[in-house]
Scaffold this active site. Sequence first.
Site, PDB file in Angstrom:
ATOM      1  N   CYS A 252      44.376 -49.851 -11.572  1.00  0.00           N
ATOM      2  CA  CYS A 252      43.827 -51.029 -12.257  1.00  0.00           C
ATOM      3  C   CYS A 252      43.057 -51.901 -11.272  1.00  0.00           C
ATOM      4  O   CYS A 252      43.664 -52.538 -10.402  1.00  0.00           O
ATOM      5  CB  CYS A 252      44.975 -51.812 -12.901  1.00  0.00           C
ATOM      6  SG  CYS A 252      44.451 -53.334 -13.683  1.00  0.00           S
ATOM      7  N   CYS A 255      43.453 -55.757 -11.679  1.00  0.00           N
ATOM      8  CA  CYS A 255      44.762 -56.210 -11.200  1.00  0.00           C
ATOM      9  C   CYS A 255      44.828 -56.227  -9.674  1.00  0.00           C
ATOM     10  O   CYS A 255      45.413 -57.135  -9.080  1.00  0.00           O
ATOM     11  CB  CYS A 255      45.862 -55.280 -11.695  1.00  0.00           C
ATOM     12  SG  CYS A 255      45.606 -54.691 -13.355  1.00  0.00           S
ATOM     13  N   ASP A 256      44.257 -55.242  -9.017  1.00  0.00           N
ATOM     14  CA  ASP A 256      44.570 -55.055  -7.595  1.00  0.00           C
ATOM     15  C   ASP A 256      43.405 -55.181  -6.626  1.00  0.00           C
ATOM     16  O   ASP A 256      43.632 -55.302  -5.425  1.00  0.00           O
ATOM     17  CB  ASP A 256      45.231 -53.676  -7.405  1.00  0.00           C
ATOM     18  CG  ASP A 256      46.569 -53.604  -8.120  1.00  0.00           C
ATOM     19  OD1 ASP A 256      47.231 -54.648  -8.224  1.00  0.00           O
ATOM     20  OD2 ASP A 256      46.942 -52.520  -8.590  1.00  0.00           O
TER      21      ASP A 256
HETATM   22  C1  LIG Z   1      49.320 -50.345 -12.230  1.00  0.00           C
HETATM   23  C2  LIG Z   1      48.868 -51.337 -13.273  1.00  0.00           C
HETATM   24  C3  LIG Z   1      48.738 -52.658 -12.926  1.00  0.00           C
HETATM   25  C4  LIG Z   1      48.327 -53.592 -13.885  1.00  0.00           C
HETATM   26  N1  LIG Z   1      48.186 -54.912 -13.517  1.00  0.00           N
HETATM   27  C5  LIG Z   1      47.790 -55.826 -14.444  1.00  0.00           C
HETATM   28  C6  LIG Z   1      47.608 -57.208 -14.092  1.00  0.00           C
HETATM   29  O1  LIG Z   1      47.773 -57.601 -12.942  1.00  0.00           O
HETATM   30  N2  LIG Z   1      47.235 -58.052 -15.090  1.00  0.00           N
HETATM   31  C7  LIG Z   1      47.004 -57.653 -16.377  1.00  0.00           C
HETATM   32  O2  LIG Z   1      46.712 -58.485 -17.238  1.00  0.00           O
HETATM   33  N3  LIG Z   1      47.152 -56.347 -16.723  1.00  0.00           N
HETATM   34  C8  LIG Z   1      47.518 -55.441 -15.784  1.00  0.00           C
HETATM   35  N4  LIG Z   1      47.637 -54.114 -16.131  1.00  0.00           N
HETATM   36  C9  LIG Z   1      47.419 -53.742 -17.546  1.00  0.00           C
HETATM   37  C10 LIG Z   1      48.664 -54.154 -18.357  1.00  0.00           C
HETATM   38  O3  LIG Z   1      49.840 -53.747 -17.671  1.00  0.00           O
HETATM   39  C11 LIG Z   1      48.620 -53.546 -19.744  1.00  0.00           C
HETATM   40  O4  LIG Z   1      47.410 -53.931 -20.360  1.00  0.00           O
HETATM   41  C12 LIG Z   1      49.802 -54.019 -20.584  1.00  0.00           C
HETATM   42  O5  LIG Z   1      51.028 -53.716 -19.971  1.00  0.00           O
HETATM   43  C13 LIG Z   1      49.743 -53.353 -21.956  1.00  0.00           C
HETATM   44  O6  LIG Z   1      50.889 -53.690 -22.667  1.00  0.00           O
HETATM   45  P1  LIG Z   1      51.440 -52.753 -23.844  1.00  0.00           P
HETATM   46  O7  LIG Z   1      52.605 -53.465 -24.398  1.00  0.00           O
HETATM   47  O8  LIG Z   1      50.331 -52.393 -24.746  1.00  0.00           O
HETATM   48  O9  LIG Z   1      51.843 -51.387 -23.147  1.00  0.00           O
HETATM   49  P2  LIG Z   1      52.760 -51.015 -21.906  1.00  0.00           P
HETATM   50  O10 LIG Z   1      52.907 -52.117 -20.952  1.00  0.00           O
HETATM   51  O11 LIG Z   1      52.207 -49.729 -21.424  1.00  0.00           O
HETATM   52  O12 LIG Z   1      54.189 -50.749 -22.589  1.00  0.00           O
HETATM   53  C14 LIG Z   1      54.386 -49.661 -23.444  1.00  0.00           C
HETATM   54  C15 LIG Z   1      55.871 -49.415 -23.611  1.00  0.00           C
HETATM   55  O13 LIG Z   1      56.047 -48.379 -24.566  1.00  0.00           O
HETATM   56  C16 LIG Z   1      57.026 -47.465 -24.118  1.00  0.00           C
HETATM   57  N5  LIG Z   1      56.779 -46.174 -24.734  1.00  0.00           N
HETATM   58  C17 LIG Z   1      55.902 -45.203 -24.389  1.00  0.00           C
HETATM   59  N6  LIG Z   1      55.966 -44.169 -25.262  1.00  0.00           N
HETATM   60  C18 LIG Z   1      56.900 -44.500 -26.173  1.00  0.00           C
HETATM   61  C19 LIG Z   1      57.419 -43.859 -27.354  1.00  0.00           C
HETATM   62  N7  LIG Z   1      56.979 -42.666 -27.756  1.00  0.00           N
HETATM   63  N8  LIG Z   1      58.348 -44.510 -28.062  1.00  0.00           N
HETATM   64  C20 LIG Z   1      58.814 -45.720 -27.679  1.00  0.00           C
HETATM   65  N9  LIG Z   1      58.382 -46.369 -26.581  1.00  0.00           N
HETATM   66  C21 LIG Z   1      57.425 -45.775 -25.850  1.00  0.00           C
HETATM   67  C22 LIG Z   1      56.885 -47.463 -22.603  1.00  0.00           C
HETATM   68  O14 LIG Z   1      58.109 -47.056 -21.994  1.00  0.00           O
HETATM   69  C23 LIG Z   1      56.564 -48.941 -22.328  1.00  0.00           C
HETATM   70  O15 LIG Z   1      57.723 -49.704 -22.106  1.00  0.00           O
HETATM   71  C24 LIG Z   1      48.052 -53.176 -15.212  1.00  0.00           C
HETATM   72  C25 LIG Z   1      48.211 -51.828 -15.555  1.00  0.00           C
HETATM   73  C26 LIG Z   1      48.594 -50.909 -14.603  1.00  0.00           C
HETATM   74  C27 LIG Z   1      48.756 -49.462 -14.989  1.00  0.00           C
END
Ligand SMILES: Cc1cc2nc3c(=O)[nH]c(=O)nc-3n(C[C@H](O)[C@H](O)[C@H](O)COP(=O)(O)OP(=O)(O)OC[C@H]3O[C@@H](n4cnc5c(N)ncnc54)[C@H](O)[C@@H]3O)c2cc1C
Length: 422
Positions: A252, A255-256
């Site tokens: 990302c 983010c970094d």
């Molecule tokens: C390394 C990294 C660093 C980042 N840093 C930043 C930052 O500094 N600032 C920022 O704004 N954004 C950052 N992002 C982006 C941000 O983390 C995401 O946009 C955000 O977390 C998305 O939220 P979400 O709830 O959609 O999904 P996620 O955070 O991906 O959560 C999805 C959840 O669903 C669960 N899951 C997966 N499959 C299944 C299933 N089949 N059934 C049930 N549960 C399941 C997973 O275990 C997880 O807990 C970063 C992303 C990455 C990869």
Amino acid sequence: MKEINTSEFEKEVLQDERVILDFYSTECPPCEALASKFEDLSHLYGSDIKFLKIFRQGNRELADKLGVKSSPTLLFFSNGKEMASRLTGGIKRSDIIRNLDSMLPPERVKGIKSQIKPSVSEFDVIILGAGPGGLTAGLYLCQSKINTVLIDIALPGGHVSTTHEVSNYPGFIEPQAGYMLSHSMSEQTKLCGTIYKVAVDITKVDLEKKEVVIDEYETVKAKRIIIATGTTPNLTGAPGEKELKGKGISYCATCDAKYYNDKEVLVIGGGNSAVEESEYITRFVKKLTIVHQFDKLTANKQAQDKVLSNPKISILFDNEPRAFVKDGEKIVTEIENVKTKERQKLVSDGVFIFIGMKPNIELFRDKLELDKWGYIKTDEDMRTSIKGVYAVGDVISKKYRQITTAVADGTIAAMAIAKESD
Ligand SMILES: Cc1cc2nc3c(=O)[nH]c(=O)nc-3n(C[C@H](O)[C@H](O)[C@H](O)COP(=O)(O)OP(=O)(O)OC[C@H]3O[C@@H](n4cnc5c(N)ncnc54)[C@H](O)[C@@H]3O)c2cc1C
């Protein structure tokens, strides 16, 4: 099930035929997630295997002696000897069962399995995925007095819990450790009263019927489902990548990149996101090298022109990473020319990998309308093509994937459901 202390360890654990021992702590969300599974399995396996708990903080010396370094840790003993692999972190029911079964004769395991009674629970809303999108939807639904269950295959928090620092989530002057931010989000939703079923195996999802089967025997039903399962970055598969994720290897740029002011980085990839993110990263770094597997970039022409004329960027075509190794503060990336097979080592301060993300939709892929990249299509209220099924966060078709945008989607879906339920 019994609680023991250090003085009872010899008699209760080492002198017994079969024991499972849970080192737990207080204020430990993974320990809370394990507690009901441990209790439940003690009813099933309790007459063959002794279920014991020991408070880690109160028995620190014993924990140190046994090399227990995190809570919870499950240890398995047979006639005084530790056997099976230790389990720690977000422990799944299926992993405990695998270890317990390995301690018993197969015919006894069959007998135990035949006693398992399937259970059914009912809610207004099931949220699949407890990242920022799912947790926010859970909070809003709970505050609207809508009976909601959050189901996750891992512990709550999503990507945020493994992000080193988050400095762009509003409300915090200083950058926040990702695990603390996700912990606060999760506790806020849980304290409101949302039910959590986390670190579970999801065996079946029926979006039409609104049914989810977890850990094989538990069916959870609801009137509506919110999909908040996020994405998984594609990995290069080179050795060292998984170990250095968040410790010099990032997926990302927003983010970094800011942590690499005046430094040198590598970018792996050559498609649109690699090229566009590279352009962004050069606002911070002094030198950026793109490593791309083909002999030309695959990004659109406009984006290509920008990086090709950027004096900070150089490109190594026809190369793929073969290994990542940490050397002090630096990352050494071994790359191989796919045509000549020649290898070389590149030293940098950090590596960004942009070889695509994949939405986590394996269990329900065929049922939903998706965009051409496989992300779920929604309307402005986060409704999908299936009635009563919503999707939020990174898993949906959209341009920007951040914590704030996932949180916003979760808010919208929950408010739309609350309005429908009026
Ligand atoms: C390394 C990294 C660093 C980042 N840093 C930043 C930052 O500094 N600032 C920022 O704004 N954004 C950052 N992002 C982006 C941000 O983390 C995401 O946009 C955000 O977390 C998305 O939220 P979400 O709830 O959609 O999904 P996620 O955070 O991906 O959560 C999805 C959840 O669903 C669960 N899951 C997966 N499959 C299944 C299933 N089949 N059934 C049930 N549960 C399941 C997973 O275990 C997880 O807990 C970063 C992303 C990455 C990869």
